[in-house]
Design a protein around this motif. Sequence first.
Motif, PDB file in Angstrom:
ATOM      1  N   ILE A  65       0.721  -1.149   0.017  1.00  0.00           N
ATOM      2  CA  ILE A  65       0.234   0.131   0.021  1.00  0.00           C
ATOM      3  C   ILE A  65       0.808   1.146   0.168  1.00  0.00           C
ATOM      4  CG2 ILE A  65      -1.646   1.333   1.063  1.00  0.00           C
ATOM      5  CD1 ILE A  65      -2.806  -1.682   2.357  1.00  0.00           C
ATOM      6  N   GLY A  66       1.882   1.220   0.865  1.00  0.00           N
ATOM      7  CA  GLY A  66       2.633   2.375   0.955  1.00  0.00           C
ATOM      8  C   GLY A  66       1.852   3.748   1.561  1.00  0.00           C
ATOM      9  N   LEU A  72       0.622   1.613  -3.658  1.00  0.00           N
ATOM     10  CA  LEU A  72      -0.299   0.607  -4.315  1.00  0.00           C
ATOM     11  C   LEU A  72      -0.643   1.351  -5.862  1.00  0.00           C
ATOM     12  CD1 LEU A  72      -2.883  -1.299  -4.688  1.00  0.00           C
ATOM     13  CD2 LEU A  72      -4.062   0.453  -3.147  1.00  0.00           C
ATOM     14  N   ASP A  73      -0.777   2.609  -5.975  1.00  0.00           N
ATOM     15  CA  ASP A  73      -0.587   3.455  -7.281  1.00  0.00           C
ATOM     16  C   ASP A  73       0.347   3.137  -8.398  1.00  0.00           C
ATOM     17  OD1 ASP A  73      -3.020   4.849  -6.106  1.00  0.00           O
ATOM     18  OD2 ASP A  73      -1.670   6.794  -5.578  1.00  0.00           O
ATOM     19  N   ALA A  74       1.546   2.943  -7.676  1.00  0.00           N
ATOM     20  CA  ALA A  74       2.591   2.339  -8.527  1.00  0.00           C
ATOM     21  C   ALA A  74       2.162   0.996  -9.108  1.00  0.00           C
ATOM     22  CB  ALA A  74       3.961   2.521  -7.874  1.00  0.00           C
ATOM     23  N   LEU A  75       1.838   0.025  -8.126  1.00  0.00           N
ATOM     24  CA  LEU A  75       1.416  -1.325  -8.519  1.00  0.00           C
ATOM     25  C   LEU A  75       0.336  -1.233  -9.561  1.00  0.00           C
ATOM     26  CD1 LEU A  75       1.400  -4.334  -8.044  1.00  0.00           C
ATOM     27  CD2 LEU A  75       0.096  -4.199  -6.190  1.00  0.00           C
ATOM     28  N   VAL A  79       0.575  -3.178 -13.307  1.00  0.00           N
ATOM     29  CA  VAL A  79      -0.313  -3.909 -13.656  1.00  0.00           C
ATOM     30  C   VAL A  79      -0.881  -3.388 -15.080  1.00  0.00           C
ATOM     31  CG1 VAL A  79      -2.773  -5.189 -13.229  1.00  0.00           C
ATOM     32  CG2 VAL A  79      -0.922  -4.912 -11.311  1.00  0.00           C
ATOM     33  N   ARG A  80      -1.481  -2.114 -15.106  1.00  0.00           N
ATOM     34  CA  ARG A  80      -1.996  -1.624 -16.290  1.00  0.00           C
ATOM     35  C   ARG A  80      -1.278  -1.914 -17.262  1.00  0.00           C
ATOM     36  NH1 ARG A  80      -1.790   2.372 -19.450  1.00  0.00           N
ATOM     37  NH2 ARG A  80      -0.091   3.399 -18.262  1.00  0.00           N
ATOM     38  N   ARG A  94      -8.489  -2.649 -11.835  1.00  0.00           N
ATOM     39  CA  ARG A  94      -8.290  -2.120 -10.621  1.00  0.00           C
ATOM     40  C   ARG A  94      -7.768  -2.892  -9.524  1.00  0.00           C
ATOM     41  NH1 ARG A  94      -8.710   3.403  -9.667  1.00  0.00           N
ATOM     42  NH2 ARG A  94      -9.428   3.304  -7.350  1.00  0.00           N
ATOM     43  N   VAL A  95      -6.482  -2.595  -9.018  1.00  0.00           N
ATOM     44  CA  VAL A  95      -5.896  -3.558  -7.911  1.00  0.00           C
ATOM     45  C   VAL A  95      -6.240  -2.742  -6.649  1.00  0.00           C
ATOM     46  CG1 VAL A  95      -3.677  -4.250  -7.388  1.00  0.00           C
ATOM     47  CG2 VAL A  95      -4.134  -4.124  -9.553  1.00  0.00           C
ATOM     48  N   ASP A  96      -6.480  -3.400  -5.794  1.00  0.00           N
ATOM     49  CA  ASP A  96      -6.762  -3.175  -4.296  1.00  0.00           C
ATOM     50  C   ASP A  96      -5.704  -3.966  -3.281  1.00  0.00           C
ATOM     51  OD1 ASP A  96      -7.533  -1.869  -2.081  1.00  0.00           O
ATOM     52  OD2 ASP A  96      -9.736  -2.423  -2.186  1.00  0.00           O
TER      53      ASP A  96
END
Length: 168
Positions: A65-66, A72-75, A79-80, A94-96
């Motif tokens: 998450i950070g 999480l935004d970077a992850l 992924v995108r 969307r990744v959560d």
Amino acid sequence: MSTDTGTDPQDEGTLVEQLDEDADLAADFVEGLLDILDLPGDIDIEVKEDQAVVTVQDVGSGLLIGRRGATLDALQELVRCSVQRQTERRSHVRVDVEGYRARQLEKLRERCREAIAEVRETNAPVKLEPMDAYERKMMHDLAASAGGVTSASEGAEPRRRVVIRPAD
């Protein structure tokens, strides 16, 4: 007699198939990352009408998450890029991680409801905090369904935000 709903059922089937494929590719990417980082975690996939959500559960750490969701935004971006590269089309995944995004979205919805009430009371515009495109869309939908107010996005990424205004 035929009734036209404006959507082609075949297109809907294709979108669901694309979302399934995108979600599987995203989940594979995240599983590989968890293995590389030697982190535990279970992956849940939920396909909705317009997007797929890949949620990592039981990681046991805020590492993915950070601070303020930065990791999480970077992850999400990794992924995108991975999914788009493999499918050669726009990714709708969307990744959560452990419900972080879902909790954040609910907080944003609550703040948007408060802003709508404030705009109705004061007749003055209210700016919400900067958020990503998906979150802005959810706030615009909420404002549109509330009535008596309008919404618009202002600013440039990554500081783009929703502004709630009184309806004319």
